[in-house]
Design a protein around this motif. Structure first.
Motif, mmCIF file in Angstrom:
data_model
loop_
_atom_site.group_PDB
_atom_site.id
_atom_site.type_symbol
_atom_site.label_atom_id
_atom_site.label_comp_id
_atom_site.label_asym_id
_atom_site.label_seq_id
_atom_site.Cartn_x
_atom_site.Cartn_y
_atom_site.Cartn_z
ATOM 1 N N VAL A 71 0.847 -1.203 0.000
ATOM 2 C CA VAL A 71 0.000 0.000 0.000
ATOM 3 C C VAL A 71 0.878 1.246 0.000
ATOM 4 C CG1 VAL A 71 -1.673 1.342 1.337
ATOM 5 C CG2 VAL A 71 -1.935 -1.139 1.139
ATOM 6 N N GLU A 72 1.877 1.263 0.859
ATOM 7 C CA GLU A 72 2.749 2.438 0.953
ATOM 8 C C GLU A 72 3.580 2.618 -0.311
ATOM 9 O OE1 GLU A 72 3.544 3.018 5.683
ATOM 10 O OE2 GLU A 72 4.649 1.402 4.715
ATOM 11 N N ALA A 73 4.001 1.516 -0.925
ATOM 12 C CA ALA A 73 4.786 1.613 -2.162
ATOM 13 C C ALA A 73 3.947 2.196 -3.292
ATOM 14 C CB ALA A 73 5.317 0.232 -2.555
ATOM 15 N N ALA A 74 2.688 1.748 -3.406
ATOM 16 C CA ALA A 74 1.805 2.274 -4.447
ATOM 17 C C ALA A 74 1.585 3.767 -4.265
ATOM 18 C CB ALA A 74 0.475 1.530 -4.414
ATOM 19 N N MET A 75 1.466 4.186 -3.024
ATOM 20 C CA MET A 75 1.259 5.610 -2.746
ATOM 21 C C MET A 75 2.528 6.424 -3.005
ATOM 22 S SD MET A 75 -0.987 5.199 0.738
ATOM 23 C CE MET A 75 -1.425 6.923 0.892
ATOM 24 N N ARG A 76 3.659 5.837 -2.651
ATOM 25 C CA ARG A 76 4.936 6.549 -2.843
ATOM 26 C C ARG A 76 5.194 6.813 -4.322
ATOM 27 N NH1 ARG A 76 7.266 3.825 0.768
ATOM 28 N NH2 ARG A 76 8.003 2.168 -0.608
ATOM 29 N N GLU A 77 4.788 5.882 -5.181
ATOM 30 C CA GLU A 77 4.957 6.070 -6.625
ATOM 31 C C GLU A 77 4.198 7.288 -7.132
ATOM 32 O OE1 GLU A 77 3.799 2.528 -8.609
ATOM 33 O OE2 GLU A 77 5.565 1.367 -7.954
ATOM 34 N N ARG A 78 3.126 7.641 -6.431
ATOM 35 C CA ARG A 78 2.328 8.793 -6.829
ATOM 36 C C ARG A 78 2.598 10.008 -5.947
ATOM 37 N NH1 ARG A 78 -1.653 7.110 -10.370
ATOM 38 N NH2 ARG A 78 -1.740 9.336 -10.855
ATOM 39 N N GLY A 79 3.708 9.944 -5.201
ATOM 40 C CA GLY A 79 4.103 11.086 -4.385
ATOM 41 C C GLY A 79 3.235 11.306 -3.167
ATOM 42 N N GLN A 80 2.658 10.203 -2.637
ATOM 43 C CA GLN A 80 1.777 10.323 -1.474
ATOM 44 C C GLN A 80 2.178 9.339 -0.381
ATOM 45 O OE1 GLN A 80 -2.247 9.959 -3.040
ATOM 46 N NE2 GLN A 80 -2.197 12.047 -3.866
ATOM 47 N N MET A 81 1.534 9.475 0.778
ATOM 48 C CA MET A 81 1.914 8.650 1.926
ATOM 49 C C MET A 81 0.765 8.530 2.920
ATOM 50 S SD MET A 81 4.177 11.342 4.169
ATOM 51 C CE MET A 81 3.477 12.904 4.700
ATOM 52 N N LEU A 82 0.917 7.566 3.833
ATOM 53 C CA LEU A 82 0.083 7.491 5.024
ATOM 54 C C LEU A 82 0.810 8.314 6.084
ATOM 55 C CD1 LEU A 82 -0.834 3.684 5.028
ATOM 56 C CD2 LEU A 82 -2.284 5.597 4.313
ATOM 57 N N VAL A 176 7.937 18.062 0.353
ATOM 58 C CA VAL A 176 8.924 18.468 -0.643
ATOM 59 C C VAL A 176 10.322 18.434 -0.039
ATOM 60 C CG1 VAL A 176 9.689 20.369 -2.116
ATOM 61 C CG2 VAL A 176 7.245 19.878 -1.869
ATOM 62 N N ALA A 177 10.434 18.826 1.210
ATOM 63 C CA ALA A 177 11.746 18.890 1.876
ATOM 64 C C ALA A 177 11.617 18.401 3.313
ATOM 65 C CB ALA A 177 12.282 20.307 1.846
ATOM 66 N N GLU A 178 12.706 17.842 3.828
ATOM 67 C CA GLU A 178 12.760 17.417 5.226
ATOM 68 C C GLU A 178 14.148 17.688 5.787
ATOM 69 O OE1 GLU A 178 9.505 13.984 6.257
ATOM 70 O OE2 GLU A 178 11.566 13.344 5.863
ATOM 71 N N ALA A 179 14.186 17.915 7.074
ATOM 72 C CA ALA A 179 15.463 18.090 7.770
ATOM 73 C C ALA A 179 15.290 17.631 9.206
ATOM 74 C CB ALA A 179 15.906 19.550 7.730
ATOM 75 N N THR A 180 16.316 17.022 9.748
ATOM 76 C CA THR A 180 16.303 16.593 11.146
ATOM 77 C C THR A 180 17.424 17.302 11.895
ATOM 78 O OG1 THR A 180 15.332 14.422 10.692
ATOM 79 C CG2 THR A 180 16.620 14.635 12.709
ATOM 80 N N LEU A 181 17.066 17.856 13.052
ATOM 81 C CA LEU A 181 18.016 18.572 13.898
ATOM 82 C C LEU A 181 18.165 17.847 15.227
ATOM 83 C CD1 LEU A 181 16.583 22.164 13.361
ATOM 84 C CD2 LEU A 181 18.498 21.118 12.130
ATOM 85 N N ARG A 182 19.358 17.936 15.809
ATOM 86 C CA ARG A 182 19.584 17.363 17.129
ATOM 87 C C ARG A 182 20.075 18.455 18.071
ATOM 88 N NH1 ARG A 182 22.365 11.751 15.322
ATOM 89 N NH2 ARG A 182 20.484 10.493 15.195
ATOM 90 N N LEU A 183 19.490 18.470 19.266
ATOM 91 C CA LEU A 183 19.877 19.430 20.286
ATOM 92 C C LEU A 183 20.095 18.693 21.596
ATOM 93 C CD1 LEU A 183 17.199 20.646 18.550
ATOM 94 C CD2 LEU A 183 17.948 22.719 19.716
ATOM 95 N N GLU A 184 21.054 19.130 22.367
ATOM 96 C CA GLU A 184 21.296 18.539 23.683
ATOM 97 C C GLU A 184 20.505 19.332 24.718
ATOM 98 O OE1 GLU A 184 25.398 18.107 24.625
ATOM 99 O OE2 GLU A 184 25.861 16.882 22.856
ATOM 100 N N LEU A 185 19.512 18.654 25.315
ATOM 101 C CA LEU A 185 18.639 19.300 26.289
ATOM 102 C C LEU A 185 18.235 18.296 27.362
ATOM 103 C CD1 LEU A 185 16.137 21.234 23.968
ATOM 104 C CD2 LEU A 185 17.861 22.268 25.448
ATOM 105 N N PRO A 186 18.151 18.713 28.636
ATOM 106 C CA PRO A 186 17.615 17.818 29.660
ATOM 107 C C PRO A 186 16.122 17.620 29.438
ATOM 108 C CG PRO A 186 17.984 20.005 30.575
ATOM 109 C CD PRO A 186 18.572 20.014 29.190
ATOM 110 N N GLU A 187 15.564 16.610 30.073
ATOM 111 C CA GLU A 187 14.178 16.243 29.816
ATOM 112 C C GLU A 187 13.194 17.383 30.045
ATOM 113 O OE1 GLU A 187 10.867 12.893 31.261
ATOM 114 O OE2 GLU A 187 12.877 12.945 32.152
ATOM 115 N N ASP A 188 13.313 18.087 31.174
ATOM 116 C CA ASP A 188 12.343 19.139 31.470
ATOM 117 C C ASP A 188 12.396 20.266 30.444
ATOM 118 O OD1 ASP A 188 14.861 19.945 32.314
ATOM 119 O OD2 ASP A 188 14.157 20.870 34.168
ATOM 120 N N ARG A 189 13.601 20.660 30.049
ATOM 121 C CA ARG A 189 13.724 21.729 29.060
ATOM 122 C C ARG A 189 13.273 21.278 27.674
ATOM 123 N NH1 ARG A 189 19.194 24.387 28.445
ATOM 124 N NH2 ARG A 189 17.937 25.556 26.940
#
Length: 358
Positions: A71-82, A176-189
């Protein structure tokens, strides 16, 4: 009637006459989830295939035995997703995850934070009740009202009400675009920051905090993602590494999930401060989902979730005799039992899968 559908109906009718329990099963990738596994296995995989897919209408309809990957592959071919990113959990089953199993389990992945839960994407279903009869609810458009709540009721029912024969799900375009960022933070912050970002027009599509490191995924238009990266800061993660990380969180293949301790799934309001429970935590969905590996007693875990206004599920491992799902109030349990009697009067489907007396 399709031969596979006819075989399912005959099996259900035979079980109903003898009041024999049936265990509905696709690829078995969610067998670990829920209470007991009782009854004769009724394999749903023979009833498979994409029934219709209208990319311009943003809706796909497929049968229960269809592989979720197909299902996901068929959708990906058409530029779509769940967009809710349902987990496959292939490592926990003997076969591939199926669409029917995904809907029945009702589980959503990292994308649930921004896109919504699986149940929000269910437009309509075709089911087989405990009498072997085929019923249809909902439709293929979001404006459909008749039976819509029944369609969503099937999401997360764990096969206790009916066989989900077909499901129509809303599709969304791939970002169209994605980016992942990492930050060092304690749990509460980290929790405070996640809730602060939630109140701003930032394209945050997923988040995960563990062991002092917060990962943020941004998805959308290239300009919006670029501007959000500048506002949030942190270290940019290489795209391939980022995809592997989010897949690992979605599929519980990330290093965090390799513990042998019982795994709890706590659903709480996103702004809930650190719960200070014994064990290791990974926090998703902007603070609303907290995975906890812990040998702490069930009462302390559930009390902490309840005080925060949420609930706790023993997701995997541990002693299931304590009850996998958070105990329901008497009024809610009454509704559950009445629904069970309406859809499955002989009580043949997935006995005891949600609650021992249900």
């Amino acid at each position: 009637m399709d031969s596979a559908l006819r075989n399912l109906s005959e099996s259900v009718r035979d079980a109903g006459r003898s009041r024999r329990g049936l265990r509905l099963r696709g690829g078995g990738t969610k067998d670990f989830y829920g209470q007991g596994l009782e009854g004769e296995v009724l394999d749903t995989r023979a009833y498979s295939g994409v029934v219709s897919y209208e990319p311009s209408e943003l809706v796909i309809t497929a049968r229960c035995g269809t592989r979720l990957a197909d299902v996901e592959a068929a959708m990906r071919e058409r530029g779509q997703m769940l967009a809710f990113e349902p987990p496959h959990f292939a490592q926990f089953g003997s076969g591939a995850a199926t669409l029917g199993g995904a809907v029945a389990a009702g589980l959503s992945g990292p994308g649930r934070q921004a896109a919504g839960a699986l149940r929000d994407f269910v437009l309509g279903v075709k089911i087989m009740d405990g009498r072997g009869e085929v019923l249809s609810f909902g439709g293929q458009v979001m404006k459909n009202v008749a039976g819509y709540d029944v369609s969503r009721l099937m999401a997360g029912s764990l096969g206790t009400l009916a066989i989900i024969l077909e499901a129509s799900l809303k599709a969304l375009p791939l970002p169209v675009a994605e980016a992942t960022l990492r930050l060092e933070l304690p749990e509460d912050r980290a929790i405070e920051q996640l809730n602060r970002w939630a109140g701003k027009p930032l394209p945050v599509s997923a988040s995960a905090w563990s062991d002092g490191v917060l990962a943020i995924r941004l998805s959308g238009a290239a300009a919006a993602v670029g501007e959000a990266c500048r506002k949030i800061g942190g270290a940019r993660v290489e795209d391939g590494e980022a995809r592997r990380f989010w897949s690992g969180v979605r599929e519980h293949a990330d290093g965090f999930f390799r513990s042998d301790a019982p795994l709890w799934r706590l659903s709480v309001p996103s702004a809930t401060p650190p719960l200070k429970l014994q064990g290791e935590q990974l926090i998703e969905w902007g603070g609303a989902l907290r995975w906890l590996f812990s040998h702490a007693d069930a009462r302390s875990v559930r009390d902490a979730a309840k005080r925060a206004g949420g609930h706790a599920t023993l997701f995997r491992g541990g002693d299931k005799s304590i009850g996998v799902f958070h105990p329901l109030a008497p009024a809610l349990m009454k509704i559950h039992k009445e629904l069970k009697r309406e859809f499955d009067p002989q009580g043949i489907f997935n006995r005891g899968r949600m609650y021992s007396d249900f």
